[in-house]
Design a protein around this motif. Structure first.
Motif, mmCIF file in Angstrom:
data_model
loop_
_atom_site.group_PDB
_atom_site.id
_atom_site.type_symbol
_atom_site.label_atom_id
_atom_site.label_comp_id
_atom_site.label_asym_id
_atom_site.label_seq_id
_atom_site.Cartn_x
_atom_site.Cartn_y
_atom_site.Cartn_z
ATOM 1 N N UNK A 173 0.944 -1.040 0.184
ATOM 2 C CA UNK A 173 -0.072 0.129 -0.015
ATOM 3 C C UNK A 173 0.744 1.148 0.005
ATOM 4 N N UNK A 174 1.751 1.286 0.752
ATOM 5 C CA UNK A 174 2.635 2.547 0.791
ATOM 6 C C UNK A 174 3.281 2.538 -0.629
ATOM 7 N N UNK A 175 3.894 1.421 -1.146
ATOM 8 C CA UNK A 175 4.160 1.705 -2.627
ATOM 9 C C UNK A 175 3.330 2.148 -3.417
ATOM 10 N N UNK A 176 1.939 1.818 -3.563
ATOM 11 C CA UNK A 176 1.301 2.341 -4.159
ATOM 12 C C UNK A 176 0.995 3.664 -4.143
ATOM 13 N N UNK A 177 0.995 4.190 -2.948
ATOM 14 C CA UNK A 177 0.573 5.931 -2.456
ATOM 15 C C UNK A 177 1.622 6.388 -3.328
ATOM 16 N N UNK A 178 3.138 6.022 -3.162
ATOM 17 C CA UNK A 178 4.142 6.761 -3.822
ATOM 18 C C UNK A 178 3.763 6.814 -5.276
ATOM 19 N N UNK A 179 3.298 5.803 -6.027
ATOM 20 C CA UNK A 179 2.967 5.822 -7.338
ATOM 21 C C UNK A 179 1.777 6.601 -7.673
ATOM 22 N N UNK A 180 0.788 6.652 -6.731
ATOM 23 C CA UNK A 180 -0.472 7.372 -6.826
ATOM 24 C C UNK A 180 -0.312 8.936 -6.711
ATOM 25 N N UNK A 181 0.758 9.418 -5.666
ATOM 26 C CA UNK A 181 1.019 10.743 -5.606
ATOM 27 C C UNK A 181 1.503 11.533 -6.910
ATOM 28 N N UNK A 182 2.214 10.817 -7.780
ATOM 29 C CA UNK A 182 2.728 11.612 -8.859
ATOM 30 C C UNK A 182 1.212 11.731 -9.815
ATOM 31 N N UNK A 183 0.494 10.713 -10.086
ATOM 32 C CA UNK A 183 -1.017 10.932 -10.535
ATOM 33 C C UNK A 183 -1.966 12.278 -9.854
ATOM 34 N N UNK A 184 -1.756 12.117 -8.535
ATOM 35 C CA UNK A 184 -2.618 13.219 -7.783
ATOM 36 C C UNK A 184 -2.068 14.610 -7.950
ATOM 37 N N UNK A 185 -0.568 14.561 -7.927
ATOM 38 C CA UNK A 185 0.151 16.037 -8.099
ATOM 39 C C UNK A 185 -0.258 16.539 -9.518
ATOM 40 N N UNK A 186 -0.323 15.781 -10.374
ATOM 41 C CA UNK A 186 -0.600 16.375 -11.889
ATOM 42 C C UNK A 186 -2.055 16.775 -11.771
ATOM 43 N N UNK A 224 6.452 16.202 -2.721
ATOM 44 C CA UNK A 224 5.840 15.000 -2.334
ATOM 45 C C UNK A 224 5.053 15.145 -1.101
ATOM 46 N N UNK A 225 5.577 16.010 -0.126
ATOM 47 C CA UNK A 225 4.993 16.181 1.214
ATOM 48 C C UNK A 225 4.014 17.182 1.455
ATOM 49 N N UNK A 226 3.683 17.711 0.089
ATOM 50 C CA UNK A 226 2.529 18.867 0.113
ATOM 51 C C UNK A 226 1.207 18.120 -0.344
ATOM 52 N N UNK A 227 1.566 16.904 -0.988
ATOM 53 C CA UNK A 227 0.142 16.343 -1.527
ATOM 54 C C UNK A 227 -0.619 15.775 -0.547
ATOM 55 N N UNK A 228 -1.895 16.467 -0.615
ATOM 56 C CA UNK A 228 -2.955 15.951 0.299
ATOM 57 C C UNK A 228 -3.465 14.615 -0.270
ATOM 58 N N UNK A 229 -3.808 13.835 0.849
ATOM 59 C CA UNK A 229 -4.485 12.608 0.836
ATOM 60 C C UNK A 229 -6.009 12.663 0.855
ATOM 61 N N UNK A 230 -6.724 12.462 -0.585
ATOM 62 C CA UNK A 230 -8.122 12.935 -0.366
ATOM 63 C C UNK A 230 -8.742 11.359 -0.871
ATOM 64 N N UNK A 231 -9.755 11.339 -0.190
ATOM 65 C CA UNK A 231 -10.668 10.093 -0.496
ATOM 66 C C UNK A 231 -12.043 10.023 -0.503
ATOM 67 N N UNK A 232 -12.853 9.238 -1.104
ATOM 68 C CA UNK A 232 -14.126 9.085 -1.484
ATOM 69 C C UNK A 232 -14.519 8.085 -0.348
ATOM 70 N N UNK A 233 -15.678 8.331 0.191
ATOM 71 C CA UNK A 233 -16.374 7.499 1.243
ATOM 72 C C UNK A 233 -17.770 7.486 0.663
#
Length: 823
Positions: A305-318, A332-341
């Motif tokens: 999951x941590x490796x996935x988040x690292x990959x996903x952050x690049x997509x989220x940042x763009x 990287x440390x500026x990218x917020x974690x956003x979720x859908x519930x």
């Protein structure tokens, strides 16, 4: 402290040095971040701390008579599950209110475990079951090595009934054991005993059956035949156990072999001296069990999951740079974690989630999302979408058209004879593989036929392909684990989460790879791997409507908020500073037995779901209750009684989270996921804030950071399409952007800013009544018009709040930047 991650994650191993004490101190101060920064590894060093416990049951005083004339015939039962598989008992003393036993019992215990002894006084009855008279739970952690203590346990401080017991604890210096722990659960060393039965001599092979028994082992007992393949028992290496061999045709003839007497790694051959011919040879081989754990003991996200988040952050940042029109790239440390519930709600939830995800994609915001959680009906939508590894990068028109076809088709054929035959064939195959049989599996196959034309072979672990380069959010599916009987969902419920990577319990910090869910485990090791279930069987768990008891049904039939309030007020909470070291249990009286009968009637789940319990056999660390992660989502004082918690159960009883709170928030509130913004998609009919408020109150009671949910009276009467809830005073609490299922401006507008023409007014009328809506959760088939209306409504509600969404994303970015600025 040395550390490395094993193939299944990491766990703390206590090695007899000062580190265990230091770790316990750090945990008690809530410094769980140490575990994430430097994950401990399994060490090969043995852990000292084994002690010899001698319990001498002395006597009892003033026990009540079973009738007015005859005194009771009493004995004492001793149950210490961390040290023995047996319930031991004293002899029976006849006709005495003051029986004297003076009997001693010895146990090997480990000081790093939570050792809770249960003492019960029974009145023996030859015609009916023995009557319990006194029950005591005693925490042996109050004893120190070298202690000699006499305790007098009283049922009633004002009464004369009491039981007198002596305890002596002596340290064993020549005994040490390898322990794996995360500070909550403990896995001990495991032994394997291979047993093979052969005939002695050249006589014809016997067709008789033999029963093999190793009490306390994973397998318990096994029926075997002479000449069959060897059978393996898995059992704790530290226990004084024995193999029992019984002839089914002559049960009086049996052979018992102490396992401690067997040399490790060597084959031992014995001849069973039966009175029958031919004689039987028993071949035994004892060896060490697997050292590596198949259960990951750790409270943070897994390495995948941590490796996935690292990959996903690049997509989220763009995506964030484009959506918010930022000038510079995000660090990287500026990218917020956003979720859908997404909540549950049957077909209504599935259709609505399709509409809202299509809206987020149209706004270019779907790539800003890192997690999507679902419960009940919304899990059906996610399971469908994640069959396509690139689903969020494509137009959702195709999947939506397929969805409409399925929700509008006739459902009568799902019970056709040909379908029923296929269901029974697959259920029989699952039983042959070793899966427990339960009604939920039949419901899973029926629900699959409701939503698909043909069976789908997709599995949960196969969804990893949809995460391989961070192209989609990580889906997490929620279920609730409870008790099959004696307790209601409100009295005991534990959140269980499923992702393509892992399935597990955040409360215990215990997870397994998703492909192993349903397989058999013992003491953290995999003992029998079963084929991974098709995802429809998991959907049957996530939307398990048939595990209700009468108490749950009363909740659903009443006003949920009022019912929940009554239970919440009556429910006792357990403070971490008030862990019961000694508990005297009330035993049932005549009136108590009547109450017990009605409690059983209210709480028994006649169609309970059953899955092999991957926590089975694990023990609790002596300080488990003080671990900062264990308190999350604890339900009752049962959490203070480790002998009665989930690791003691052979099977899990998983059901729809709607039996407690219709939400999939819990995985997003784990502090180790550090979520900044949650888009709350609520599909409840009526009570736009009800489930969110229930969740908020539960979070407040458990100390979980969550913004206050306090809509104004006007918002309660007429909720808007979107509401933002924040807690500026608590930076650890996520922002919640709440989307209830309402049809406010949709009646007047066919698209944002485009008024609806008069001839299209009917298309804007959506019946969301909680009583007669065509979208009631019991409706399995929608008309094409109703399906279109719900898809258009939910799509519109997202698109019509574009600015609110962008504003919430800007806020999440600012808070993330503020939290990582140097102080």
């Amino acid at each position: 402290m040395r550390g490395r991650a094993g193939p299944f994650g990491s766990g703390l191993v206590l090695d007899g040095s000062p580190w265990p004490l230091l770790w316990a101190c750090l945990v008690s101060f809530g410094l769980s971040s140490l575990q994430q920064a430097c994950p401990p590894r399994p060490l090969q060093a043995k852990v000292p701390g084994t002690c010899l416990l001698t319990i001498r049951v002395l006597q009892a005083h003033g026990l009540p008579s079973k009738d007015l004339v005859t005194p009771s015939d009493c004995y004492v039962s001793l149950w210490l599950p961390t040290a023995s598989s047996h319930r031991l008992q004293t002899r029976t003393v006849k006709n005495s209110r003051n029986p004297v036993w003076n009997q001693s019992f010895r146990f090997r215990i480990h000081s790093q475990l939570k050792n809770v002894l249960q003492l019960q006084v029974f009145d023996q009855d030859l015609l009916t079951s023995d009557d319990p008279m006194l029950s005591v739970l005693f925490d042996l952690g109050t004893l120190q090595a070298g202690d000699f203590r006499r305790e007098s346990f009283s049922l009633n401080p004002q009464g004369e009934e009491r039981l007198e017991v002596e305890f002596r604890l002596q340290r064993l210096t020549d005994c040490a054991e390898q322990l794996f722990s995360n500070g909550i659960l403990v896995a001990r060393e495991l032994s394997c005993l291979h047993v093979r039965l052969e005939e002695a001599g050249d006589q014809k092979q016997s067709e008789g059956r033999v029963q093999l028994v190793v009490p306390g082992s994973c397998e318990g007992q096994h029926e075997a035949s002479v000449g069959a393949d060897p059978f393996c028992f898995h059992c704790p290496a530290c226990w004084e156990q024995e193999l029992g061999i019984l002839l089914q045709d002559a049960p009086q003839e049996q052979l018992k072999v102490p396992l401690r007497a067997l040399p490790s790694g060597q084959v031992v051959r014995l001849v069973f001296p039966t009175s029958q011919e031919p004689l039987m040879r028993v071949e035994l081989r004892k060896e060490e069990g697997p050292r590596e754990l198949a259960v990951r003991l750790g409270c943070g996200p897994c390495a995948e999951e941590q490796a996935f988040l690292s990959r996903r952050k690049r997509v989220v940042a763009r995506a964030l740079k484009q959506a918010l029109q930022l000038d510079d790239d995000l660090q990287e440390d500026e990218i917020p974690v956003v979720a859908v519930m997404a909540t549950g709600g049957g077909i209504r939830a599935m259709v609505s989630l399709y509409g809202q995800l299509a809206g987020l994609r149209e706004l270019g915001l779907l790539d800003c999302i890192s997690y999507i959680t679902g419960a009940s009906g919304s899990t059906w939508a996610l399971a469908n979408l994640y069959e396509d590894p690139e689903w969020s990068q494509k137009d959702l028109a195709g999947p939506t058209a397929t969805l409409k076809t399925q929700v509008t088709k006739s459902k009568l054929g799902v019970l056709a004879p040909s379908h029923l035959q296929r269901y029974w064939q697959e259920l029989a195959e699952r039983a042959r593989q070793g899966h427990p049989t339960c009604f939920t599996d039949l419901w899973a196959l029926i629900s699959e036929a409701l939503l698909h034309d043909e069976p789908h072979d997709h599995t949960l672990s196969a969804q990893r392909e949809a995460l391989s380069h961070g192209q989609n959010p990580l889906p997490i599916y929620c279920a609730l684990n409870t008790k099959e009987k004696n307790l209601t969902t409100f009295e005991f419920g534990e959140w269980c989460e499923f992702s393509p990577y892992e399935v597990g319990f955040p409360k215990y910090g215990a997870f397994i790879p998703s492909e192993l869910f349903g397989s058999e485990f013992f003491m953290g090791r995999l003992t029998k791997r079963l084929p991974e279930s098709r995802i429809c069987f998991l959907e049957g768990i996530w939307s398990n409507l048939y595990a209700a008891n009468l108490q749950d049904s009363l909740y659903w039939a009443s006003e949920p908020s009022q019912f929940w309030d009554r239970w919440a007020q009556d429910r006792a909470t357990l403070d971490k500073e008030q862990v019961p070291l000694l508990k005297i249990e009330e035993t049932p009286t005549g009136a108590g037995r009547i109450a017990e009968f009605f409690t059983d009637l209210l709480t028994r789940r006649p169609l309970a779901q059953a899955t092999h319990n991957f926590l089975r056999g694990l023990h609790f660390h002596k300080d488990y209750f003080h671990h900062p992660h264990f308190s999350t989502w604890k339900a009752t004082k049962l959490d203070g009684l480790p002998n009665q918690l989930t690791p003691a159960e052979p099977h899990l009883c998983l059901l729809d989270v709607g039996y407690l709170i219709n939400t999939s928030f819990p995985p997003l509130l784990r502090p180790t996921r550090d979520v900044d913004l949650i888009l709350s998609l609520d599909y409840n009919l009526g009570g736009a804030f009800q489930q969110l408020q229930l969740l908020g109150r539960l979070c407040q009671a458990q100390g979980i950071p969550f913004p206050p949910i306090s809509p104004s009276p006007e918002e309660q009467r007429q909720p808007r399409e979107c509401h933002l809830f924040l807690d500026p005073a608590c930076p650890d609490a996520p922002a919640v952007l709440h989307f209830p299922l309402v049809d406010g401006s949709f009646r007047e507008y066919e698209a944002p800013g485009i008024p609806r023409p008069p001839e299209e007014k009917a298309a804007g009328e959506v019946n969301l009544s909680s009583s007669d809506s065509p979208y009631h959760y019991s409706k399995l088939t929608y008309s094409p018009e109703d399906a279109d209306k719900l898809l258009c409504l939910t799509h519109y509600n997202i698109c019509n709040n574009r600015e609110r969404l962008l504003e919430a994303l800007r806020g999440a970015l600012q808070r993330r930047r503020g939290r990582h600025q140097p102080q």
